[in-house]
Design a protein around this motif. Structure first.
Motif, mmCIF file in Angstrom:
data_model
loop_
_atom_site.group_PDB
_atom_site.id
_atom_site.type_symbol
_atom_site.label_atom_id
_atom_site.label_comp_id
_atom_site.label_asym_id
_atom_site.label_seq_id
_atom_site.Cartn_x
_atom_site.Cartn_y
_atom_site.Cartn_z
ATOM 1 N N ASP A 1 0.832 -1.206 0.000
ATOM 2 C CA ASP A 1 0.000 0.000 0.000
ATOM 3 C C ASP A 1 0.868 1.259 0.000
ATOM 4 O O ASP A 1 0.625 2.203 -0.764
ATOM 5 C CB ASP A 1 -0.921 0.017 1.217
ATOM 6 C CG ASP A 1 -2.052 -0.999 1.117
ATOM 7 O OD1 ASP A 1 -2.231 -1.577 0.030
ATOM 8 O OD2 ASP A 1 -2.737 -1.224 2.141
ATOM 9 N N THR B 1 -10.608 -2.496 -9.720
ATOM 10 C CA THR B 1 -10.777 -2.478 -8.274
ATOM 11 C C THR B 1 -11.011 -3.900 -7.766
ATOM 12 O O THR B 1 -11.103 -4.850 -8.550
ATOM 13 C CB THR B 1 -11.977 -1.597 -7.875
ATOM 14 O OG1 THR B 1 -13.145 -2.071 -8.574
ATOM 15 C CG2 THR B 1 -11.733 -0.143 -8.237
ATOM 16 N N ASP B 2 -11.133 -4.042 -6.436
ATOM 17 C CA ASP B 2 -11.354 -5.362 -5.830
ATOM 18 C C ASP B 2 -12.554 -6.060 -6.470
ATOM 19 O O ASP B 2 -13.647 -5.490 -6.571
ATOM 20 C CB ASP B 2 -11.627 -5.201 -4.330
ATOM 21 C CG ASP B 2 -10.363 -4.902 -3.547
ATOM 22 O OD1 ASP B 2 -9.278 -4.996 -4.122
ATOM 23 O OD2 ASP B 2 -10.482 -4.552 -2.356
ATOM 24 N N LYS C 1 -6.209 -4.948 -4.417
ATOM 25 C CA LYS C 1 -6.659 -4.862 -3.031
ATOM 26 C C LYS C 1 -6.638 -3.418 -2.515
ATOM 27 O O LYS C 1 -5.575 -2.812 -2.369
ATOM 28 C CB LYS C 1 -5.767 -5.738 -2.150
ATOM 29 C CG LYS C 1 -6.185 -5.781 -0.693
ATOM 30 C CD LYS C 1 -5.272 -6.713 0.102
ATOM 31 C CE LYS C 1 -5.675 -6.751 1.581
ATOM 32 N NZ LYS C 1 -4.783 -7.636 2.355
ATOM 33 N N GLY C 2 -7.833 -2.860 -2.254
ATOM 34 C CA GLY C 2 -7.944 -1.523 -1.683
ATOM 35 C C GLY C 2 -7.353 -0.413 -2.527
ATOM 36 O O GLY C 2 -7.024 0.666 -2.011
ATOM 37 N N ASP D 1 -8.717 3.447 -2.442
ATOM 38 C CA ASP D 1 -8.497 4.068 -1.134
ATOM 39 C C ASP D 1 -7.019 4.328 -0.875
ATOM 40 O O ASP D 1 -6.634 5.369 -0.340
ATOM 41 C CB ASP D 1 -9.059 3.179 -0.024
ATOM 42 C CG ASP D 1 -10.570 3.118 -0.041
ATOM 43 O OD1 ASP D 1 -11.202 4.034 -0.625
ATOM 44 O OD2 ASP D 1 -11.133 2.141 0.491
ATOM 45 N N VAL D 2 -6.185 3.370 -1.294
ATOM 46 C CA VAL D 2 -4.749 3.507 -1.089
ATOM 47 C C VAL D 2 -4.219 4.718 -1.854
ATOM 48 O O VAL D 2 -3.465 5.549 -1.316
ATOM 49 C CB VAL D 2 -4.020 2.228 -1.545
ATOM 50 C CG1 VAL D 2 -2.505 2.471 -1.621
ATOM 51 C CG2 VAL D 2 -4.306 1.077 -0.596
#
Length: 343
Positions: free
Chosen positions: A236, A294-295, A334-335, A338-339
């Protein structure tokens, strides 16, 4: 790369890594080390390295940077378990995720989209004015690279097969030496070597043109499965620094050129010109459906890589193309939104 060749170079690659690595471990050798493989093409990766952003963001780790000449060499290092992160083109990634290599890594970031920063160039005086004129000529490119993929695509567009030309496997610096000796008629390579070739040659086709014809190539960053499973928080932070570099490329190109110039031993002015030839996404674009996604919803890069795998199989570069699901599973999302938003 044939398996016999691959295994033959593994030991040599391991030894070579130590000779070209930059280890900012200082005196605290008890800290765990993060091993990053980079290349000298202009990208945000070099901005991260030059500004020592990872060293600042991850003070509890040693940061070790190792320079590679091509994606094929990066793949070899991943197989030898010598890397945690690595920068390489989409064609080497497609090859790496396909059999027989089946490298356990995932695509975690898009460094750039190839434009005029990769091209097929004919040497002045070689009697080559079009791709069709390459029949029977010596043409160099680093095998298993994005340039190799693009060269084969360009030949196919013009009714030529790989056997119609004399393909030579050379790394960029070796290409430049062979060019200056007059040993080759043309070469498909990337910056900064490409600009050297252009001084005494002319473009026949660029990767930007091939992208418009449905054969895009990308520079990607991969992370090993072992590392991402054990240290997702580090992945991240690494992605945040890569996103930060993309913002610098867009918002302060002068600072970007200065940082990259220090890493490739060129003037900021020369690098500024090179940056205009590539395509650099915004962080939001990286996380969009067109790219990483995205995820639970990997982006279009998976289809791009599967297409490259199929092309490599059609050209007998790998035994068979990997199915699309292999590439969907190899996108590290993964994320991601947001990251990137936190950088």
């Amino acid at each position: 790369m044939r398996l016999t060749k691959l295994f033959a170079v593994l030991a040599a690659a391991t030894v070579a890594l130590a000779g070209c690595a930059v280890d900012h471990s200082g005196e605290k050798s008890d800290k765990p080390t993060i091993r990053l493989g980079y290349q000298s093409f202009p990208s945000g990766d070099l901005i991260v390295k030059n500004n020592k952003w990872l060293e600042e963001a991850l003070p509890d780790y040693n940061i070790k940077w190792t320079k590679f000449d091509s994606g094929a060499d990066v793949n070899t290092a991943f197989i030898a378990k010598e890397l945690d992160f690595g920068a390489l083109g989409s064609s080497p990634v497609a090859r790496g995720l396909s059999a027989p290599l089946n490298i356990p890594y995932k695509v975690a970031f898009v460094l750039d989209v190839a434009g005029d920063n990769e091209a097929l160039v004919a040497r002045d005086g070689a009697g080559v004015n079009s791709i069709a004129d390459l029949r029977g000529k010596r043409v160099a490119t680093p095998f298993a690279s994005t340039a190799h993929y693009s060269l084969l695509a360009g030949l196919a567009q013009n009714g030529l097969s790989p056997s119609d030309v004399q393909l030579i496997d050379l790394q960029p610096q070796a290409i430049l030496a062979a060019w200056e000796r007059g040993d080759i008629a043309a070469a498909y390579s990337w910056l900064p070597t490409l600009d050297q070739l252009r001084k005494t040659g002319k473009d026949l086709i660029t990767s930007r043109q091939l992208a418009k014809d449905g054969k895009p190539t990308l520079d990607l960053a991969a992370v090993s499965d072992d590392f991402s499973a054990a240290h997702p928080e580090v992945v991240d932070i690494w992605r945040q620094q890569q996103a930060r570099a993309l913002n610098v490329l867009k918002d302060d190109p002068q600072a970007a050129a200065k940082a990259i110039a220090a890493e490739v031993s060129l003037s900021p002015e020369d690098v500024a010109g090179q940056l205009k030839q590539g395509v650099y996404l915004t962080p939001a674009e990286v996380a969009s459906p067109e790219w990483l996604g995205t995820d639970g919803a990997p982006g279009n890069i998976a289809a791009n890589l599967q297409s490259a795998s199929q092309f490599l199989a059609d050209q007998k570069q790998i035994p068979e193309a990997a199915p699309l699901q292999v590439f969907k599973d190899a996108i590290y999302t993964k994320g991601l939104p947001d990251v990137i938003a936190k950088q």
